[in-house]
Structure formats: C-alpha cells, structure tokens
Design an enzyme around this catalytic site. Structure first.
Site, PDB file in Angstrom:
ATOM      1  N   LYS B  23       0.937  -1.142  -0.153  1.00  0.00           N
ATOM      2  CA  LYS B  23      -0.039  -0.070  -0.071  1.00  0.00           C
ATOM      3  C   LYS B  23       0.958   1.151  -0.034  1.00  0.00           C
ATOM      4  CE  LYS B  23      -3.855  -2.274   2.498  1.00  0.00           C
ATOM      5  NZ  LYS B  23      -4.826  -2.325   1.595  1.00  0.00           N
ATOM      6  N   CYS B  87      -7.619  -6.657 -15.643  1.00  0.00           N
ATOM      7  CA  CYS B  87      -6.398  -7.458 -15.080  1.00  0.00           C
ATOM      8  C   CYS B  87      -5.385  -8.043 -16.193  1.00  0.00           C
ATOM      9  CB  CYS B  87      -7.060  -8.478 -14.256  1.00  0.00           C
ATOM     10  SG  CYS B  87      -8.315  -8.103 -13.059  1.00  0.00           S
ATOM     11  N   GLY B 122     -11.331   1.812  -0.632  1.00  0.00           N
ATOM     12  CA  GLY B 122     -11.126   0.362  -0.070  1.00  0.00           C
ATOM     13  C   GLY B 122     -12.369  -0.247  -0.772  1.00  0.00           C
ATOM     14  N   ARG B 194     -12.771 -13.272   7.899  1.00  0.00           N
ATOM     15  CA  ARG B 194     -14.194 -12.744   7.546  1.00  0.00           C
ATOM     16  C   ARG B 194     -14.753 -13.095   5.937  1.00  0.00           C
ATOM     17  NH1 ARG B 194     -15.268  -7.505   5.280  1.00  0.00           N
ATOM     18  NH2 ARG B 194     -12.992  -7.023   5.220  1.00  0.00           N
ATOM     19  N   CYS B 205      -9.458 -14.001  -0.919  1.00  0.00           N
ATOM     20  CA  CYS B 205      -9.265 -12.871  -2.163  1.00  0.00           C
ATOM     21  C   CYS B 205      -7.981 -12.124  -2.002  1.00  0.00           C
ATOM     22  CB  CYS B 205     -10.397 -11.956  -1.686  1.00  0.00           C
ATOM     23  SG  CYS B 205     -11.988 -12.616  -1.329  1.00  0.00           S
ATOM     24  N   CYS B 206      -7.634 -11.612  -3.381  1.00  0.00           N
ATOM     25  CA  CYS B 206      -6.352 -11.145  -3.304  1.00  0.00           C
ATOM     26  C   CYS B 206      -6.328  -9.903  -2.645  1.00  0.00           C
ATOM     27  CB  CYS B 206      -6.083 -10.806  -4.698  1.00  0.00           C
ATOM     28  SG  CYS B 206      -7.242 -10.036  -5.899  1.00  0.00           S
TER      29      CYS B 206
END
Lengths: 77, 388
Positions: B23, B87, B122, B194, B205-206
């Site tokens: 990030k 992608c 996000g 979660r 999940c990526c």
C-alpha cells in the site's frame, strides 16, 4: 418480449460487502440467464433449485418455489 | 488468429524490474513506475535513446499515464500507447510490444505495468456503471464466489480445498521480498477469516495494493548486441470474451481454455512440459478452475493437485512461486508485467529463496474484467523459454 418467469438457480452467493445480499444466476425456462437477487425463505438455497420471478413494489427478485407455498403472490400467473 | 513464429522472428525479454507490491499510499502512478523503469533499462544495458516504443498497461491511472512516467526520464519522441484491459492490461501491453517487434516496427520496446488501488476508499474494485450486472450489484468477489458455489456443487471438492490454495500462496509469498502478504497462514485461519462472498473468505481474495513492473523487449538483432540475461517469448496470445446470454459453464472458462490451447500450439509444447506457472489466482477458486483450463489437470481433477502438493516446490509444476495474486498482490494493470518479471528471474536462476530448480519453460496467465454476458473481457497467455 416477455421472458419466462420460472427457472433454475445456477449458482449464488451472499455478498458481505455492505448489507449482506444474496445474488444468483437464474437460468430461465426459455434459455435466458439473468443475474438477480435471490430470496430463500425457510429452505436453504442450493444450485439447481427451482425458482420463480417475484415483483414486490419497486423490488423484483427470484425465490425458491418450494418456499412459496403459503404465498401465491409471486406465482407469476 | 494463430501466428506461427518463424526463424529470426524471436522476441526476448532482456531486462526486468519491479517494486515490492504494497500500500504505497503516498506515491503517484509516476512515483510507482519511474524506479522500475530505470532499473529495467539498467538491467538490460539499454540506453533510453535505443527505445523504439513504449506500451503502458493500467486501468485507473487516467490520461497519458505512460507519457507522464516516461517524461521523468526523458524518454519521448516515440510511439507510446496506454493499454487498458483490466487485469489483463499489463500482459496485453506485453503482447502489443511483442507484436510491434514481430512486425518489424521496433527493435527495443519498454513495457510498463502500473496501478495504484489505494486511491480508492477500499472494498471491491470499481467496475463500469454502464454494465447491467454492475448496476444490479455484481462485484468481482461475487463472480468468483458463484463460480466456487457451482464448483463445490459439481465436484468432489470442499472449502478446505479452497483454503489449501491460499495456504500455498501465502507460503510461496513468504519467500518473496516483492510480495504484499508475507506471513504464512493455516487452513483454519483461512476458513475463520471474515466472509466476503460465501464461500470465499477474506484470505481467499487478493489484497488491495499498489505496484509497478517493467520489462524491456528486444528483437533477435537487438539482443545480439546486449549482454544481459534473456528469455525468449515462445508464445503471446490475447483473446477477448465471446458473448453468451444463456447458459454458461462457470467451471469451464472457455476464454482461458482457448487462449491456452493457442499458446501451446504457438510454442509447440504441451502443458506437461512446463516447469513453472504464474496464473490468475485473484480468488482461491480461480486457481483450481485454471489448473483444468490450462491443461495442468484433467477436467475434474484439480483438487488432486492441490491436495497432493503437486503445484508447490518438489511437485510436478510450481504454480505461482511469487505468491500469485493472493499473496504477491494484484495491482490490476501491473500484474501481467509483474508475472513476466518473476519468470525472467525464475528462468535465469535469479529468483533467490523461491527459485524453481532448473526452470526452463514458463507460462503466465491473466484474465479479467467483469462484463455481463462474457466469461471475462480479456485473457492473455504467454509462454517463456530460458535461453541460458
């Protein structure tokens, strides 16, 4: 062109992004596939389950036919 | 259409660099990409005056992303094209560079892949509001989750098999200093995470991240003047999705089947010849589906590979040694180029703690873009060969 109001649930998921929401792909009896909100009712959802189209005010969705015995509003006929 | 390479038509990757995916909240697109651009040119031993064209893959960089990056190093006055294929954008840019060299329009091409996903608040990837399914609330995790629901319904597979994919990805990522997620996880941790779109938990999940990767491509005659390590691009295939408004088998993504089949034909190899693969594991279910689509497993047998450890070190073929999109991260337009960088290192014995022994033949695969009526919007498959 009117589409069939019944079909089978190809697949589904409960999306937990924001308020939980069940989305699924329904294969209508006339061969069209549509993405839709899915309502299970008392029975658990399973792929290949029969579902039918329901309009409720401004909302529309598909629900399991077996879950609908007490409420003919969505029978589509 | 299939293009069968002829002698002398070879295209090589002669330089590669990337930044660790993370990030990078305070960085711009330019800031992400300038350093790997300089590093890739340096590793190739190529001066900017030798570059004939630039292709820049990104999805959310805005106008002239490639030009904004290149001006910072004084690279200009040449064809520079920005490529958006979601992608597949970075790998599509590689494909365009490969094609430019094959046509004889260029001898040296720079390909940049760059993306900054932390620019968004996000959550899930923003998709086009013109798409009818997007207006109905589809998000990418839901697409893959429905694939997973159907896969688990039809096959002898369980959520534990999905978790094993994430466990392998994170184990591989723990060896990779360029990976965003570097801590190993257990099956129990993956299943207890979660829920995002059932049966996919957060660890299936990526992650959201930012990154940039650059490769330098060269023709046969340009490469002959360079001394840097090289790999040969044995196949480069780009397909768009084909619309189907009715039934579609979500466990059999035909855009990947067709692209892979064409790539194997172009390279003259079989799936069993591959030593190392980087495939599009944006979500854990994708890896199982793509084992079959890429021909690494017989139809219906993907779970056998993940259960037996056949796709990790010591197995038949190492899949996603970088950690893949699940652990290395998935800055959308950068990912296809980042896969190439990983394979440039793997095929030249430069991959450090995650080196696959004697890797000679590699495949990279990215596919993406949620679009109603299509399996995916785009799919890119490359086969790379060591020239040591």
């Amino acid at each position: 062109m009117p589409l069939a109001r019944r079909g089978t649930l190809y697949s589904f998921t409960t999306v937990h992004v924001g308020e939980p929401r069940v989305l699924g792909y329904v294969d209508l009896e006339d061969g069209v596939r549509t993405l839709a909100d899915i309502v299970a009712g008392p029975l658990p959802l399973t792929p290949d389950a029969p579902v039918e189209f329901v309009v409720d005010g401004d909302a529309w969705f598909f629900r399991l036919i077996d879950a609908n015995l007490d409420n003919p509003k969505g029978s589509g006929k | 259409m299939t293009t069968v390479p002829s002698a002398g038509d070879n295209v090589y990757i002669v330089g590669a660099a990337m930044i660790p995916i993370a990030k990078h909240r305070n960085s711009s697109y330019v800031g992400l990409a300038v350093q790997p651009l300089i590093d890739a040119l340096t590793s190739a031993g190529v001066d900017k005056t030798q570059v004939d064209a630039v292709y820049c893959g990104h999805a959310y960089g805005g106008m002239m992303t490639g030009q904004r990056i290149c001006k910072e190093v004084g690279l200009g006055g040449i064809p520079t094209v920005n490529v958006d294929n979601a992608c597949s954008g970075g790998a599509s840019a590689v494909h365009e560079g490969w094609a430019a060299i094959r046509r004889g329009d260029a001898d040296v091409v720079v390909v940049i892949g760059v993306e900054k996903l932390t620019q968004f608040a996000g959550g899930t990837l923003p998709l086009s509001g013109e798409d009818r399914e997007v207006r109905q609330g589809i998000v990418m995790p839901a697409v893959y989750a429905m694939r997973a629901t159907r896969y688990l319904h039809e096959r002898d597979a369980t959520v534990e098999d999905l978790a094993l994919v994430s466990v392998k990805a994170r184990e591989h990522g723990s060896r990779n200093p360029f990976a965003q997620m570097r801590t190993p996880v257990t099956v129990d941790e993956v299943l207890a995470a979660r829920m995002i779109a059932d049966p996919l938990t957060l660890l299936m999940c990526c992650p959201t991240g930012d990154g940039a990767a650059v490769v330098v491509l060269a023709s046969e005659r340009a490469r002959a003047k360079l001394s840097a390590p090289a790999v040969r691009i044995a196949a480069s295939v780009l397909h768009s999705g084909q619309v189907a408004e009715g039934f579609r088998d979500m466990t059999r993504p035909e855009i990947t089947y067709d692209s892979a089949r064409e790539a194997y034909e172009q390279a003259g190899i079989d799936p069993g010849d591959l030593d190392v693969v980087e495939l599009h594991d944006a979500f854990a279910i994708a890896e199982l589906v793509y084992y079959e689509a890429l021909g690494l497993a017989e139809p219906g047998r993907a779970v056998d590979l993940i259960r037996a450890g056949a796709t990790t070190y010591g197995g038949k073929v190492v899949v996603n040694p970088s950690g893949g999109l699940l652990a290395k991260g998935h800055p959308v337009g950068a990912s296809g180029v980042a896969q190439m960088v990983e394979m440039y290192w793997q095929l030249n014995g430069m991959a450090g703690d995650r080196q696959v022994d004697d890797a000679r033949l590699a495949l990279t695969h990215v596919t993406g873009g949620g679009t109603a009526g299509l399996d995916h919007g785009a799919c890119t498959v490359h086969i790379l060969e060591a020239v040591r």
